[in-house]
Write a protein that holds these residues in place. Sequence first.
Motif, mmCIF file in Angstrom:
data_model
loop_
_atom_site.group_PDB
_atom_site.id
_atom_site.type_symbol
_atom_site.label_atom_id
_atom_site.label_comp_id
_atom_site.label_asym_id
_atom_site.label_seq_id
_atom_site.Cartn_x
_atom_site.Cartn_y
_atom_site.Cartn_z
ATOM 1 N N LEU A 281 30.112 51.539 43.857
ATOM 2 C CA LEU A 281 30.865 52.231 44.900
ATOM 3 C C LEU A 281 30.048 53.412 45.392
ATOM 4 C CD1 LEU A 281 33.604 52.496 46.396
ATOM 5 C CD2 LEU A 281 34.315 54.012 44.558
ATOM 6 N N ASN A 282 29.752 53.428 46.685
ATOM 7 C CA ASN A 282 28.960 54.517 47.290
ATOM 8 C C ASN A 282 27.638 54.758 46.569
ATOM 9 O OD1 ASN A 282 30.823 54.992 49.301
ATOM 10 N ND2 ASN A 282 31.957 56.464 48.058
ATOM 11 N N GLY A 283 27.028 53.697 46.064
ATOM 12 C CA GLY A 283 25.728 53.821 45.423
ATOM 13 C C GLY A 283 25.775 54.220 43.956
ATOM 14 N N HIS A 284 26.971 54.259 43.383
ATOM 15 C CA HIS A 284 27.116 54.618 41.973
ATOM 16 C C HIS A 284 27.792 53.478 41.224
ATOM 17 C CE1 HIS A 284 25.917 58.758 42.721
ATOM 18 N NE2 HIS A 284 26.696 58.723 43.796
ATOM 19 N N VAL A 285 27.339 53.225 40.004
ATOM 20 C CA VAL A 285 27.927 52.173 39.176
ATOM 21 C C VAL A 285 29.297 52.647 38.701
ATOM 22 C CG1 VAL A 285 27.646 50.788 37.093
ATOM 23 C CG2 VAL A 285 25.637 51.423 38.444
ATOM 24 N N VAL A 286 30.328 51.837 38.966
ATOM 25 C CA VAL A 286 31.680 52.213 38.565
ATOM 26 C C VAL A 286 32.289 51.257 37.544
ATOM 27 C CG1 VAL A 286 32.246 53.532 40.635
ATOM 28 C CG2 VAL A 286 32.668 51.081 40.599
ATOM 29 N N GLU A 287 31.765 50.044 37.437
ATOM 30 C CA GLU A 287 32.327 49.086 36.487
ATOM 31 C C GLU A 287 31.260 48.115 36.017
ATOM 32 O OE1 GLU A 287 34.436 48.057 33.898
ATOM 33 O OE2 GLU A 287 35.886 48.889 35.303
ATOM 34 N N THR A 288 31.259 47.828 34.716
ATOM 35 C CA THR A 288 30.326 46.843 34.169
ATOM 36 C C THR A 288 31.033 45.760 33.363
ATOM 37 O OG1 THR A 288 29.944 48.230 32.220
ATOM 38 C CG2 THR A 288 28.381 48.454 34.069
ATOM 39 N N ASN A 289 32.311 45.939 33.075
ATOM 40 C CA ASN A 289 33.072 44.958 32.307
ATOM 41 C C ASN A 289 33.316 43.723 33.167
ATOM 42 O OD1 ASN A 289 35.641 43.579 31.479
ATOM 43 N ND2 ASN A 289 35.394 44.986 29.744
ATOM 44 N N LYS A 290 32.837 42.576 32.705
ATOM 45 C CA LYS A 290 32.903 41.347 33.496
ATOM 46 C C LYS A 290 34.338 40.940 33.832
ATOM 47 C CE LYS A 290 28.667 39.641 31.421
ATOM 48 N NZ LYS A 290 28.545 40.595 30.334
ATOM 49 N N ASN A 291 35.236 41.057 32.875
ATOM 50 C CA ASN A 291 36.624 40.659 33.119
ATOM 51 C C ASN A 291 37.292 41.557 34.154
ATOM 52 O OD1 ASN A 291 36.515 38.490 31.318
ATOM 53 N ND2 ASN A 291 36.973 39.826 29.589
ATOM 54 N N ARG A 292 37.038 42.849 34.082
ATOM 55 C CA ARG A 292 37.619 43.774 35.058
ATOM 56 C C ARG A 292 37.019 43.563 36.448
ATOM 57 N NH1 ARG A 292 37.170 49.142 31.599
ATOM 58 N NH2 ARG A 292 38.690 48.641 29.989
ATOM 59 N N ILE A 293 35.740 43.214 36.502
ATOM 60 C CA ILE A 293 35.088 42.968 37.790
ATOM 61 C C ILE A 293 35.686 41.728 38.456
ATOM 62 C CG2 ILE A 293 32.907 42.271 38.877
ATOM 63 C CD1 ILE A 293 31.526 43.992 36.637
ATOM 64 N N LEU A 294 35.947 40.699 37.662
ATOM 65 C CA LEU A 294 36.433 39.436 38.214
ATOM 66 C C LEU A 294 37.951 39.407 38.440
ATOM 67 C CD1 LEU A 294 34.234 36.847 36.313
ATOM 68 C CD2 LEU A 294 34.115 37.488 38.716
ATOM 69 N N ALA A 295 38.697 40.332 37.848
ATOM 70 C CA ALA A 295 40.159 40.302 37.940
ATOM 71 C C ALA A 295 40.675 40.253 39.379
ATOM 72 C CB ALA A 295 40.750 41.487 37.176
ATOM 73 N N PRO A 296 40.206 41.124 40.292
ATOM 74 C CA PRO A 296 40.720 41.044 41.666
ATOM 75 C C PRO A 296 40.380 39.722 42.362
ATOM 76 C CG PRO A 296 39.510 43.091 41.336
ATOM 77 C CD PRO A 296 39.307 42.249 40.130
ATOM 78 N N LEU A 297 39.204 39.199 42.086
ATOM 79 C CA LEU A 297 38.777 37.952 42.702
ATOM 80 C C LEU A 297 39.601 36.781 42.183
ATOM 81 C CD1 LEU A 297 36.702 37.199 44.787
ATOM 82 C CD2 LEU A 297 35.065 36.799 42.978
ATOM 83 N N LEU A 298 39.870 36.764 40.887
ATOM 84 C CA LEU A 298 40.683 35.704 40.303
ATOM 85 C C LEU A 298 42.126 35.797 40.823
ATOM 86 C CD1 LEU A 298 39.258 35.737 36.665
ATOM 87 C CD2 LEU A 298 38.739 34.131 38.507
ATOM 88 N N ALA A 299 42.635 37.010 41.033
ATOM 89 C CA ALA A 299 43.970 37.194 41.604
ATOM 90 C C ALA A 299 44.025 36.642 43.022
ATOM 91 C CB ALA A 299 44.367 38.652 41.569
ATOM 92 N N LEU A 300 42.966 36.908 43.807
ATOM 93 C CA LEU A 300 42.907 36.364 45.173
ATOM 94 C C LEU A 300 42.858 34.828 45.151
ATOM 95 C CD1 LEU A 300 40.400 38.794 46.927
ATOM 96 C CD2 LEU A 300 42.825 38.485 47.466
#
Length: 146
Positions: free
Chosen positions: A121-140
């Motif tokens: 986000l804005n050039g800064h790392v905000v998340e590295t947990n794979k499950n949390r990263i994929l959660a919104p995409l899997l919900a969609l």
Amino acid sequence: MIKFLLMVNKQGQTRLSKYYEHIDIGKRAALEADVVKGCLFRKKEECSFVEYKDYKLIYRQYAALFIVVGITDNENELSIFELVHNFVEVLDKYFSRVSLIANQIMFNLDKVHIILDEMILNGHVVETNKNRILAPLLALDKMAES
């Protein structure tokens, strides 16, 4: 701070570009061409960190795909190197086969951008947990099925 991320095939064609600072469209093409030349023609034995103008470039190759990240001097190169690997692991987990990622990217740019936006986000790392990263995409995906 991360300034840009590029995904490029072995022929030097940009498959995905994401910029975290404003760069004019005309200058982006020249920047991408220089960056791609600088990274694609390096030997495998050479370091994956390259200094280029005001940026440090960190790149990794996965099959026929290169991922190049441009960062500022005060960013940790090894953490970005690992972030690239984490990004590929997330793509592999979502798309199932890393060898087909280059093709998947072309047909699912929106999903790749969602993954990137969850991680950076804005050039800064905000998340590295794979499950949390994929959660919104899997919900969609679940909403699209129903």
